[in-house]
Design an enzyme around this catalytic site. Structure first.
Site, PDB file in Angstrom:
ATOM      1  N   GLU A  99      47.612  33.353  45.263  1.00 43.64           N
ATOM      2  CA  GLU A  99      47.436  34.700  45.761  1.00 43.64           C
ATOM      3  C   GLU A  99      48.354  35.013  46.943  1.00 43.64           C
ATOM      4  OE1 GLU A  99      43.686  36.388  46.230  1.00 43.64           O
ATOM      5  OE2 GLU A  99      44.861  38.178  46.602  1.00 43.64           O
ATOM      6  N   ASP A 100      48.465  34.085  47.881  1.00 37.87           N
ATOM      7  CA  ASP A 100      49.131  34.399  49.142  1.00 37.87           C
ATOM      8  C   ASP A 100      50.538  33.838  49.297  1.00 37.87           C
ATOM      9  OD1 ASP A 100      46.803  35.628  49.806  1.00 37.87           O
ATOM     10  OD2 ASP A 100      46.010  33.952  50.974  1.00 37.87           O
ATOM     11  N   HIS A 112      42.048  26.428  56.751  1.00 31.86           N
ATOM     12  CA  HIS A 112      41.014  27.099  55.952  1.00 31.86           C
ATOM     13  C   HIS A 112      40.784  26.395  54.606  1.00 31.86           C
ATOM     14  CE1 HIS A 112      38.816  30.147  53.721  1.00 31.86           C
ATOM     15  NE2 HIS A 112      39.851  30.342  52.933  1.00 31.86           N
ATOM     16  N   ASP A 119      44.035  29.431  47.685  1.00 35.11           N
ATOM     17  CA  ASP A 119      44.713  30.642  48.148  1.00 35.11           C
ATOM     18  C   ASP A 119      46.218  30.656  47.901  1.00 35.11           C
ATOM     19  OD1 ASP A 119      42.672  32.295  49.022  1.00 35.11           O
ATOM     20  OD2 ASP A 119      42.526  31.304  50.973  1.00 35.11           O
TER      21      ASP A 119
HETATM   22 MN    MN Z   1      40.160  31.556  51.061  1.00 36.94          MN
END
Ligand code: MN
Length: 733
Positions: free
Chosen positions: A89-90, A60, A86
């Protein structure tokens, strides 16, 4: 541990190498090393993660980075941020780590992306609040919002693997926020792809139908385009142009949208052809001149519609779009839109803002965009503006098309079409907007609600005495004007509320009373509200004296009167029984159900009687009125002796201020309107005019505030009247 298979690793590497390949022309070795470093960091961080589809998560961010560079044309910084978008955040990776490894700029962009990252909640106000956050980050670095759009585009492209309810939610959000945003940033290709994908999930049946229809008519369309383009192609070749002609169909979404809004068939929409001529400019000749010579070649072959020329070359759209559009009559009597663009213009049209970075000298558009962002920042910084309200207004700004108008000095201003003189005033400066009294458009005097046309030259007339009026909200359309006006009203209301609160507190001290619940209950009843703010505001508006409040607070409660008149008493419908003829009815400020009879127009102090009409309203007549005399004899059971204890409400004296364009007959038109209102009596009228603007006040007796408002509304409809407002009357005679 959910490690990837050999096959998966191969796919990941292939995708990443493609990214490097795409970026090859715009990066040097050091930058490619950085990209590798960012990829490694993201790969490690997302190592155990998979997307809903089951594929490795790292695919992604790679895809988002590819969109950023390949489809939007962004550079190394954006590729790095997209790869890392990301991780904070992840995963376990912290923003400090990114800052340490990649520096302040990249960490700021990733931080922005983390903050706005998509945890949209279902409640609309939270969505709005979230959107506000998205925009807030824009004021830092525009790349944040562009990478966010790329992220959303990839999520939309892979929406298939999401559960259906999520699909709807994400598609709805995309259509609501991201597509307009892409439009505003000039990212046309992304905007239409987002819209098409939304349609696919929101209206799958319609989507399929349109796609099939397009396929069916493809051959017919291409034949027509070839027939249309052939003579142009020959001539352009003769003239030595290097060019390309394409006839891309409209997007699926725009076809659908037109079918829906205009209620027309597919064929009717689809038959409107648009043809694009993209040319490589000849050296040493201005692009603009070349656009016009191509225009000239096209219109030598086909007759143009003179009212459909759009010159976005001389004056680009606010989002940077440049092109020359013309509509001509093609073979078979079909209207064909021809868009003429240079390669540079085309790249801007496709890639929007990002493309400007490539072309030096395009500073004008950047400043336009800067201005827009500045405007948004101003709106965001208003701490009291409500998120949803803001969103609506912001969306208004995203969608409307634009007109160009001129200041008296000839500066060009871009405004949404439909803007009024007042919008223009607020655009120039909020102080000018707040004090505007009228405008001169092309040297002719007009009201503030005058709708501007492209090319108008506007001068705003101001007066320091001027105060913004609530009705103004009805004729402004720009977000800036609305936001500023609402802020001014809130501020005004707040000041009056504070004034009212202090006034009440002082009065209670003077009267030696405590501000307890009994006092408030009586005040709530009297002002017919349950809201403290509202109560203070109303008191602040009235500023009645101690005597008045003494009466209010000593009064028996309002319920007593309601009972007295039988209102709300279901058991006994015989009005006469409710009517205690033996007592004199005190009509004071607590009484609301009354009516001043228009036959005799009593004023306070007159000797009057009350007649209880069918609708339970008390009608007040002069005792000497012929109708009263008749009622007294025929319906004496419904007549009661009335005593007026105060004049303030029964003889409600209102003052209306009017402004307008000085015009013969306008005073007469106003008085006609007043005389048509049954419950209004005119007391005084006072007009003067200067500079072609007329201003005045009318004092009227009205039954209640709602009648006064009705009158104000009706007066505002009089031709030539630009402003009507209720004014406070300071001294009662
Ligand atoms: Mn994303």
């Amino acid at each position: 541990m959910n490690r990837f298979t050999v096959k998966e690793k191969k796919v990941i590497l292939k995708e990443f190498n493609e990214l490097l390949h795409i970026a090859e022309n715009i990066t040097d070795q050091d930058q490619r090393d950085l990209i590798r470093k960012a990829f490694n960091m993201a790969y490690e961080a997302h190592a155990n993660m998979r997307r809903k589809s089951g594929e490795p998560y790292i695919l992604h961010p790679i895809a988002v980075a590819k969109i950023c560079t390949h489809e939007i044309g962004l550079g190394t910084k954006s590729i790095l941020a997209a790869l890392l978008h990301d991780v904070v955040e992840d995963t376990e990776v912290t923003i400090e780590e990114i800052q340490h490894q990649f520096g302040d700029k990249i960490s700021a962009i990733v931080d922005g992306l983390t903050k706005i990252s998509g945890v949209f909640v279902n409640r609309t106000d939270l969505q709005a609040e979230n959107f506000r956050k998205i925009l807030m980050t824009m004021t830092g670095d525009l790349r944040v919002i562009i990478i966010k759009l790329a992220d959303r585009l990839h999520n939309m492209r892979t929406l298939e693997s999401m559960p259906p309810n999520k699909q709807l939610k994400i598609a709805g959000e995309t259509l609501y926020i991201y597509a307009p945003l892409a439009h505003r940033l000039g990212l046309y290709a992304i905007k239409s792809e987002l819209e098409d994908l939304c349609l696919k999930y929101l209206h799958p049946q319609d989507y399929d139908n349109i796609v099939n229809n397009i396929l069916d008519s493809e051959k017919r369309r291409l034949t027509y385009i070839n027939r249309f383009a052939l003579p142009i192609t020959n001539k352009l070749n003769e003239e030595g142009f290097v060019f390309e002609i394409s006839g891309r169909p409209k997007s699926i979404y725009s076809i659908w949208n037109k079918m829906e809004t205009k209620k027309v068939s597919f064929e009717e929409v689809y038959d409107l052809f648009a043809i694009r001529i993209i040319f490589e400019p000849k050296p040493n000749l201005p692009e603009k001149a070349q656009c016009w010579s191509i225009y000239s070649i096209v219109t030598d072959m086909y007759i143009p519609r003179s009212d459909r020329i759009r010159d976005w070359v001389s004056q680009p759209k606010a989002n940077g779009y440049e092109a020359l559009h013309a509509t001509v009559m093609g073979p078979g009597g079909k209207w064909v839109e021809v868009q003429i663009r240079s390669n540079r213009m085309n790249e801007i049209a496709e890639k929007g803002y990002a493309a400007h970075w490539k072309y030096k000298g395009a500073t004008h558009h950047e400043s336009e965009l800067d201005r827009w962002i500045k405007e948004i920042r101003e709106m965001l910084e208003d701490p009291r503006s409500d998120a949803l309200e803001f969103l609506d207004e912001f969306k208004l700004n995203l969608f409307t098309s634009e007109i160009m108008v001129f200041t008296p000095k000839g500066e060009i201003i871009t405004l949404p079409s439909g803007s009024t003189a007042l919008d223009f005033a607020f655009f120039i400066h909020s102080e000018i907007g707040l004090h505007a009294i009228g405008a001169k458009v092309n040297h002719k005097l007009v009201g503030l609600n005058h709708v501007l046309q492209g090319g108008d030259q506007i001068e705003i007339l101001t007066s320091l005495k001027q105060q913004p009026d609530l009705l103004w909200l009805k004729f402004v359309s720009t977000a800036k004007a609305k936001t500023k006006l609402k802020a001014a009203f809130r501020e005004k209301r707040r000041i009056i509320s504070v004034k009212g609160k202090i006034h009440l507190e002082n009065l209670l001290v003077e009267m030696d009373m405590k501000p307890n619940s009994t006092v408030f209950r009586k005040l709530y009843n009297h002002y017919n509200t349950r809201n403290k703010e509202e109560l203070y505001y109303r008191i602040g508006e009235d500023m009645f004296d101690q005597e008045y409040f003494k009466k209010v607070l000593k009064k028996r409660s309002l319920n007593k009167y309601i009972k007295f008149w039988g209102i709300g008493n279901q058991e006994n419908t015989d009005a006469a029984k409710m009517f205690d003829k033996s007592k004199t009815l005190i009509v004071d400020d607590n009484m609301r159900n009354y009516n001043i009879a228009s036959c005799c127009n009593p004023i306070p102090g007159d000797d009057v009687i009350g007649y209880k009409a069918d609708d339970d309203e008390l009608e007040i007549h002069k005792t000497s009125c012929p109708k009263a005399i008749r009622l007294n004899s025929s319906e004496s059971q419904n007549v009661v002796k009335v005593e007026w204890t105060t004049q303030r409400i029964l003889a409600f004296l209102g003052r209306i201020s009017l402004k307008g364009i000085d015009d013969i007959g306008i005073v007469n038109d106003c008085t006609t309107v007043i005389s048509q209102e049954l419950n209004v009596n005119m007391r005084a009228i006072n007009f003067e005019s200067h500079d072609g603007i007329f201003e005045g006040t009318i004092d009227v007796y009205v039954r209640n505030a709602s009648d006064l408002n009705t009158l104000i509304m009706n007066l505002s409809r009089v031709k030539g009247i630009t402003q009507t407002a209720r004014m406070e009357i300071k001294d009662h005679e």
